[in-house]
Design a protein around this motif. Structure first.
Motif, PDB file in Angstrom:
ATOM      1  N   SER A 411       3.799  -5.600  -0.123  1.00 22.13           N
ATOM      2  CA  SER A 411       3.683  -6.689  -0.886  1.00 22.13           C
ATOM      3  C   SER A 411       4.591  -7.037  -1.798  1.00 22.13           C
ATOM      4  O   SER A 411       5.709  -5.935  -2.236  1.00 22.13           O
ATOM      5  N   LEU A 412       4.996  -8.072  -2.546  1.00 22.35           N
ATOM      6  CA  LEU A 412       6.128  -8.428  -3.247  1.00 22.35           C
ATOM      7  C   LEU A 412       5.950  -7.480  -4.631  1.00 22.35           C
ATOM      8  O   LEU A 412       6.811  -6.986  -5.206  1.00 22.35           O
ATOM      9  N   GLN A 413       4.519  -7.256  -4.962  1.00 24.39           N
ATOM     10  CA  GLN A 413       4.374  -6.722  -6.173  1.00 24.39           C
ATOM     11  C   GLN A 413       4.684  -5.187  -5.943  1.00 24.39           C
ATOM     12  O   GLN A 413       5.339  -4.647  -6.792  1.00 24.39           O
ATOM     13  N   GLU A 414       4.554  -4.716  -4.924  1.00 25.29           N
ATOM     14  CA  GLU A 414       4.887  -3.325  -4.778  1.00 25.29           C
ATOM     15  C   GLU A 414       6.395  -3.157  -4.429  1.00 25.29           C
ATOM     16  O   GLU A 414       7.074  -2.149  -5.146  1.00 25.29           O
ATOM     17  N   TRP A 415       7.244  -4.342  -3.953  1.00 21.41           N
ATOM     18  CA  TRP A 415       8.526  -4.307  -4.152  1.00 21.41           C
ATOM     19  C   TRP A 415       9.125  -4.167  -5.633  1.00 21.41           C
ATOM     20  O   TRP A 415       9.857  -3.620  -6.219  1.00 21.41           O
ATOM     21  N   GLN A 416       8.575  -5.196  -6.351  1.00 24.02           N
ATOM     22  CA  GLN A 416       8.937  -5.246  -7.759  1.00 24.02           C
ATOM     23  C   GLN A 416       8.614  -4.158  -8.605  1.00 24.02           C
ATOM     24  O   GLN A 416       9.284  -3.888  -9.730  1.00 24.02           O
ATOM     25  N   SER A 417       7.365  -3.430  -8.275  1.00 24.61           N
ATOM     26  CA  SER A 417       7.206  -2.308  -9.003  1.00 24.61           C
ATOM     27  C   SER A 417       8.273  -1.155  -8.758  1.00 24.61           C
ATOM     28  O   SER A 417       8.217  -0.322  -9.508  1.00 24.61           O
ATOM     29  N   LEU A 418       8.856  -1.203  -7.691  1.00 25.85           N
ATOM     30  CA  LEU A 418      10.031  -0.244  -7.236  1.00 25.85           C
ATOM     31  C   LEU A 418      11.247  -0.640  -8.033  1.00 25.85           C
ATOM     32  O   LEU A 418      12.033   0.226  -8.362  1.00 25.85           O
ATOM     33  N   HIS A 419      11.446  -2.046  -8.059  1.00 25.30           N
ATOM     34  CA  HIS A 419      12.610  -2.584  -8.787  1.00 25.30           C
ATOM     35  C   HIS A 419      12.409  -3.911  -9.012  1.00 25.30           C
ATOM     36  O   HIS A 419      12.217  -4.828  -8.193  1.00 25.30           O
ATOM     37  N   PRO A 420      12.833  -4.365 -10.349  1.00 25.77           N
ATOM     38  CA  PRO A 420      12.631  -5.815 -10.596  1.00 25.77           C
ATOM     39  C   PRO A 420      13.464  -6.754  -9.917  1.00 25.77           C
ATOM     40  O   PRO A 420      13.421  -7.853  -9.970  1.00 25.77           O
ATOM     41  N   ALA A 421      14.604  -6.217  -9.194  1.00 22.65           N
ATOM     42  CA  ALA A 421      15.747  -7.188  -8.676  1.00 22.65           C
ATOM     43  C   ALA A 421      14.910  -7.785  -7.599  1.00 22.65           C
ATOM     44  O   ALA A 421      15.503  -8.469  -6.846  1.00 22.65           O
ATOM     45  N   PHE A 422      13.790  -7.289  -6.806  1.00 19.45           N
ATOM     46  CA  PHE A 422      13.462  -7.701  -5.632  1.00 19.45           C
ATOM     47  C   PHE A 422      12.566  -9.003  -5.770  1.00 19.45           C
ATOM     48  O   PHE A 422      11.922  -9.212  -6.632  1.00 19.45           O
ATOM     49  N   GLU A 423      13.023 -10.050  -4.926  1.00 22.50           N
ATOM     50  CA  GLU A 423      12.403 -11.302  -4.965  1.00 22.50           C
ATOM     51  C   GLU A 423      11.869 -11.438  -3.499  1.00 22.50           C
ATOM     52  O   GLU A 423      11.907 -10.818  -2.568  1.00 22.50           O
ATOM     53  N   THR A 424      11.264 -12.830  -3.240  1.00 19.78           N
ATOM     54  CA  THR A 424      10.737 -12.952  -2.091  1.00 19.78           C
ATOM     55  C   THR A 424      11.660 -13.465  -0.793  1.00 19.78           C
ATOM     56  O   THR A 424      11.202 -13.191   0.300  1.00 19.78           O
ATOM     57  N   ASP A 425      12.905 -13.333  -1.118  1.00 19.21           N
ATOM     58  CA  ASP A 425      13.928 -13.609  -0.217  1.00 19.21           C
ATOM     59  C   ASP A 425      14.003 -12.037   0.455  1.00 19.21           C
ATOM     60  O   ASP A 425      15.003 -11.742   1.520  1.00 19.21           O
TER      61      ASP A 425
END
Length: 465
Positions: A411-425
């Motif tokens: 999920s996007l939440q999981e991505w962003q928990s790993l690094h804030p640079a992750f976005e929907t793209d």
């Protein structure tokens, strides 16, 4: 019709050669392959003898006519030399004397069997090189046929036989087109060194007769003549060089064969074999065996062995001609036939024997972590140092493994928990088609680059020299 009679050296010897030694010494069993080249070389030699007034034009005409008769007899199956003839050169000469009489004995003026066999084998190999180069072009065309259909078909790419990064299937196939292109170019280089005439070098020291070596070379289509008579009669570099080039050809075919064998296995399922190029099992009715690529893979060692045989044969020979050189022909002939057979079989296999399975390939590239590098590239493009991004993605993959997920399932939440640079793209960036399309560097697997490479490959196939 077979020929028999006294040996060319019979007046020097008082007794006959032991029958077993005669058979051991004879090469007629395999150098009959050179009959057409031997006749052509002899015709050119006869014409040169007339041009230089060593024999009369009438005598040369008789010799050429008699040689043509032998050619027609052989084509009709009526010229069948025996062990008594020892080799193709003496067999032709002996038959010529039977046909035209004593004038036939003049043909060997100003030449030796040493420069004669050197001429014959070069004429033979020159023709075979042209044939093999044409086969390489057909092989490349067969690869390009598949590549054109599969520019946007994505296939798993491997390093260490582990999933690495997805590729365009066309890009994968074009790698073999490049290998074959180098093979084609190498054979062209070999041909230039084959196309040098030793005729007129004599046994080893030349001849006192006023011959015109350039003229006989021109008649036979040679571009040059050997500058040193010793080198001319003893050189087999060209045979070794050809066999080395042939070894590279079959090595490339063997690599492709290995991949096709793997791809056809149920565990991969990337291709299906058609009935026209596969066989079954004698006891397991469900099987369809990849015989063609397996045989090509097996025959590769045969060609490698011939290269080693020629190298070992030559390594200890003093100047100039030695009987050891009789052993050059069987490895050379078999290498030619093996390479031609392998190229023909692999070209047919590509054209008729395999069917790629795009759906299976598409499934394969969506069920692994081969897009992990693209996550690192994504972060690097957003300003994260690549090595830091690389280490972070290792953590991402480990997290996915712990959660029994793929990267696309996060999920996007999981991505962003790993690094804030992750976005929907991030989801677009790691989609297999986008992963491949993004590799736009020259020579890369990006679809536009592959289309460009296809056009360039087609242009190269139009080059004839």
């Amino acid at each position: 019709m077979s020929s028999s009679g006294p040996k060319a050296w019979s007046q020097r010897f008082e007794s006959a050669l032991h029958p077993a030694i005669a058979a051991f010494n004879a090469s007629i069993g395999f150098d009959i392959e050179l009959i057409e080249q031997d006749i052509r070389g002899s015709e050119a030699h006869a014409k040169m003898l007339a041009k230089t007034e060593i024999i009369s034009p009438e005598e040369a005409a008789q010799l050429v006519s008699g040689l043509e008769t032998i050619r027609q007899e052989y084509l009709a199956g009526d010229f069948n030399p025996s062990v008594d003839d020892e080799d193709i050169h003496f067999a032709v000469e002996h038959r010529l004397v039977e046909i035209v009489g004593d004038v036939g004995k003049k043909l060997h003026t100003a030449r030796s069997r040493n420069d004669q066999v050197g001429t014959d084998i070069r004429l033979y190999l020159r023709e075979q090189l042209d044939s093999i180069r044409e086969q390489l072009r057909a092989f490349q065309e067969a690869l390009l046929g598949h590549a054109e259909q599969h520019v946007e078909t994505v296939i798993p790419g491997y390093t260490h036989l582990q999933r690495a990064q997805p590729l365009s299937l066309a890009h994968h196939l074009l790698a073999y087109v490049e290998m074959a292109q180098r093979d084609w170019e190498r054979l062209g280089d070999v041909r230039r060194r084959v196309n040098i005439s030793p005729l007129g070098c004599g046994a080893l020291a030349g001849t006192p007769f006023p011959i015109d070596r350039m003229y006989s070379a021109e008649l036979l289509g040679f571009e040059a003549v050997y500058r040193n008579s010793l080198d001319g009669v003893s050189d087999r570099d060209f045979a070794i060089e050809f066999t080395a080039a042939a070894s590279l050809i079959v090595m490339h075919l063997s690599r492709l064969s290995e991949e096709i064998i793997l791809w056809a296995a149920d565990e991969f399922g990337f291709v299906k074999l058609t009935d026209s190029c596969s066989t079954g099992s004698s006891i397991m009715p469900q099987k369809k065996n990849p015989d063609v690529p397996e045989l090509v893979r097996g025959k590769t060692g045969r060609v490698f062995g011939h290269l080693q045989s020629l190298l070992v044969m030559m390594k200890g020979l003093p100047m100039a001609y030695n009987k050891d050189l009789q052993e050059d022909k069987e490895p050379l002939f078999d290498t030619v036939k093996t390479v031609q057979g392998c190229l023909e079989a692999m070209t047919i296999l590509l054209r008729q024997g395999i069917q790629f399975q795009p759906q299976r390939l598409s499934t394969a590239v969506t069920t692994d972590y081969s897009n992990a590098t693209d996550v690192a590239d994504y972060l690097a493009a957003k300003g994260v140092p690549f090595r830091e991004a690389y280490n972070l993605v290792g953590q991402v993959v480990r997290h996915c493994l712990d959660q029994n997920k793929l990267l696309k399932d996060l999920s996007l939440q999981e991505w962003q928990s790993l690094h804030p640079a992750f976005e929907t793209d991030i989801y677009d960036a790691i989609a297999p088609q986008q992963v491949v399309a993004a590799r736009r560097s020259f020579g890369g697997t990006g679809f536009e680059q592959v289309r460009h490479a296809l056009l360039e490959a087609k242009k190269r196939l139009l080059v004839v020299d």
